[in-house]
Design an enzyme around this catalytic site. Structure first.
Site, PDB file in Angstrom:
ATOM      1  N   ASN A  93       0.877  -1.178   0.000  1.00 51.96           N
ATOM      2  CA  ASN A  93       0.000   0.000   0.000  1.00 51.96           C
ATOM      3  C   ASN A  93       0.910   1.222   0.000  1.00 51.96           C
ATOM      4  O   ASN A  93       1.511   1.554   1.019  1.00 51.96           O
ATOM      5  CB  ASN A  93      -0.883  -0.045   1.263  1.00 51.96           C
ATOM      6  N   TRP A  94       1.024   1.848  -1.173  1.00 48.51           N
ATOM      7  CA  TRP A  94       1.931   3.007  -1.282  1.00 48.51           C
ATOM      8  C   TRP A  94       1.383   4.244  -0.576  1.00 48.51           C
ATOM      9  O   TRP A  94       2.091   5.231  -0.443  1.00 48.51           O
ATOM     10  CB  TRP A  94       2.160   3.339  -2.765  1.00 48.51           C
ATOM     11  N   LYS A  95       0.120   4.214  -0.209  1.00 47.14           N
ATOM     12  CA  LYS A  95      -0.538   5.391   0.392  1.00 47.14           C
ATOM     13  C   LYS A  95      -0.339   6.601  -0.527  1.00 47.14           C
ATOM     14  O   LYS A  95      -0.243   6.433  -1.735  1.00 47.14           O
ATOM     15  CB  LYS A  95      -0.024   5.622   1.821  1.00 47.14           C
ATOM     16  N   HIS A 115      -9.499   0.984   5.321  1.00 45.40           N
ATOM     17  CA  HIS A 115      -8.210   1.197   5.978  1.00 45.40           C
ATOM     18  C   HIS A 115      -8.424   2.131   7.169  1.00 45.40           C
ATOM     19  O   HIS A 115      -9.247   3.052   7.090  1.00 45.40           O
ATOM     20  CB  HIS A 115      -7.207   1.798   4.981  1.00 45.40           C
ATOM     21  N   GLU A 164      -6.857   4.572   8.218  1.00 44.25           N
ATOM     22  CA  GLU A 164      -6.691   6.005   7.910  1.00 44.25           C
ATOM     23  C   GLU A 164      -7.968   6.570   7.281  1.00 44.25           C
ATOM     24  O   GLU A 164      -8.300   7.736   7.475  1.00 44.25           O
ATOM     25  CB  GLU A 164      -5.463   6.207   7.003  1.00 44.25           C
ATOM     26  N   GLU A 183      -5.355  -5.299  10.893  1.00 40.12           N
ATOM     27  CA  GLU A 183      -4.383  -4.220  11.066  1.00 40.12           C
ATOM     28  C   GLU A 183      -4.651  -3.513  12.391  1.00 40.12           C
ATOM     29  O   GLU A 183      -5.499  -2.601  12.447  1.00 40.12           O
ATOM     30  CB  GLU A 183      -4.506  -3.206   9.932  1.00 40.12           C
ATOM     31  N   GLY A 190       2.265   2.136  10.845  1.00 37.41           N
ATOM     32  CA  GLY A 190       3.195   3.253  10.660  1.00 37.41           C
ATOM     33  C   GLY A 190       3.907   3.666  11.941  1.00 37.41           C
ATOM     34  O   GLY A 190       4.517   4.724  11.994  1.00 37.41           O
ATOM     35  N   SER A 216       3.402  -2.263  10.336  1.00 38.66           N
ATOM     36  CA  SER A 216       4.859  -2.277  10.481  1.00 38.66           C
ATOM     37  C   SER A 216       5.502  -3.609  10.081  1.00 38.66           C
ATOM     38  O   SER A 216       6.450  -4.062  10.728  1.00 38.66           O
ATOM     39  CB  SER A 216       5.261  -1.882  11.907  1.00 38.66           C
ATOM     40  N   GLY A 227       2.598  -1.289   4.330  1.00 43.43           N
ATOM     41  CA  GLY A 227       2.588   0.145   4.020  1.00 43.43           C
ATOM     42  C   GLY A 227       3.996   0.644   3.741  1.00 43.43           C
ATOM     43  O   GLY A 227       4.550   0.454   2.655  1.00 43.43           O
ATOM     44  N   GLY A 228       4.602   1.280   4.738  1.00 43.34           N
ATOM     45  CA  GLY A 228       5.910   1.923   4.594  1.00 43.34           C
ATOM     46  C   GLY A 228       6.945   1.083   3.854  1.00 43.34           C
ATOM     47  O   GLY A 228       7.627   1.580   2.952  1.00 43.34           O
TER      48      GLY A 228
HETATM   49  P1  PGA Z   1       2.705   0.187   7.759  1.00 46.29           P
HETATM   50  O1  PGA Z   1       1.232   0.386   7.179  1.00 46.29           O
HETATM   51  O2  PGA Z   1       3.252  -1.091   7.161  1.00 46.29           O
HETATM   52  O3  PGA Z   1       3.465   1.407   7.317  1.00 46.29           O
HETATM   53  O4  PGA Z   1       2.574   0.094   9.228  1.00 46.29           O
HETATM   54  C1  PGA Z   1       0.362  -0.703   7.023  1.00 46.29           C
HETATM   55  C2  PGA Z   1      -0.907  -0.207   6.394  1.00 46.29           C
HETATM   56  O5  PGA Z   1      -1.268   0.955   6.650  1.00 46.29           O
HETATM   57  O6  PGA Z   1      -1.578  -0.923   5.634  1.00 46.29           O
END
Ligand code: PGA
Length: 263
Positions: free
Chosen positions: A13-15, A100, A102, A172, A178, A216, A237-238
């Site tokens: 997930n590049w966000k 998600h 967010e 999650e 993050g 993470s 994500g990251g």
């Molecule tokens: P992260 O994000 O790996 O940066 O913790 C995971 C996600 O938001 O799907």
């Protein structure tokens, strides 16, 4: 809990990161470093909407799928700024992240909206990756299972039963996204087993629905997470912004898949 063998699935997930040039470098690196032996593993990358065409162009001859990070709950109409499931499907999208944390926290998405988004994705032949998970406060007050149960039930109630097997869930924990704070493999396994039980109590075949872990995930902790019986892969994500790191996570999934198929 289950002895059923399921493919591993790793989704990036590049966000809201990247740009045309940066994406191209990232996609080229991913194609160079992703595992050649993808038997038992599926890989996907969820990019910002404007880059779907670029991603489709880069990946269409590969085994790597692509997707979006959200979708509209509506089919079409006067919804300024929204992107419908049929529009995403036009770009060969396979995976659609919905719910998600967010989106839930910053855009106040309700469970009903998330369920409708998942349904729209399914109706357009794509796979929704439905995110569920508790906040730190909910974990500390021992409400994790209760919260996750109601999130999973809210999705199943909205989706016709014949489509349940096309769902993917991602556990999650909000406190791990993050933050560099990963759930331990045992913590992840406990919640995954709980979700698996919830799914299979509705319909035994649902034991096949993949449950990914997200929060993470890195190349270093992926092998231990993938070693848990009910962790079928990861939503990353990251670490997906670094294609070499992301490829290493995919290789860890491939290694696990080959261990399972050899046993
Ligand atoms: P992260 O994000 O790996 O940066 O913790 C995971 C996600 O938001 O799907």
């Amino acid at each position: 809990m289950s002895q059923v063998s399921r493919d591993k699935l790793v989704i990036g997930n590049w966000k809201m990161h990247g740009g045309k040039d940066e994406n191209q470098r990232r996609l080229d690196a991913l194609l160079r470093h992703a595992p050649e032996r993808t038997h038992g593993v599926q890989i996907g990358i969820c990019v910002p909407f404007p880059y779907l065409a670029q991603t489709e162009q880069a990946l269409r001859r590969s085994e790597i799928a692509w997707g979006t990070q959200d979708i509209s709950a509506h089919n079409s109409g006067a919804y300024t700024g929204e992107v419908s499931a049929t529009m995403a499907a036009d770009f060969g999208v396979r995976y659609v992240i919905v719910g998600h944390s967010e989106r839930r926290s910053l855009h106040l998405e309700s469970l009903a909206t998330i369920a409708r988004k998942a349904r729209r994705a399914l109706e357009s032949g794509m796979t929704p990756v439905v995110c569920v998970g508790e906040t730190l406060e909910e974990r500390e007050t021992e409400r994790t299972k209760e919260v996750v149960s109601s999130q999973v039930a809210g999705i199943l109630d909205e989706i016709p039963e014949n489509l349940w097997l096309k769902l993917v869930f991602a556990y999650e924990p909000v406190w791990a996204i993050g933050t560099g704070r990963t759930a331990s493999p045992a913590q992840a396994q406990e919640v995954h087993a709980h979700i698996r039980e919830l799914l299979s109590s509705r319909f035994t075949e649902c034991v096949r629905v993949p449950i990914l872990y997200g929060g993470s995930v890195k190349a270093m902790n992926a092998p231990d997470l993938f070693g848990e019986a009910d962790v079928d892969g990861a939503l990353v994500g990251g670490a997906s912004l670094d294609s070499i790191e992301f490829a290493a996570i995919c290789i860890a999934a491939a290694d696990r898949a080959s261990l399972i198929s050899a046993s």
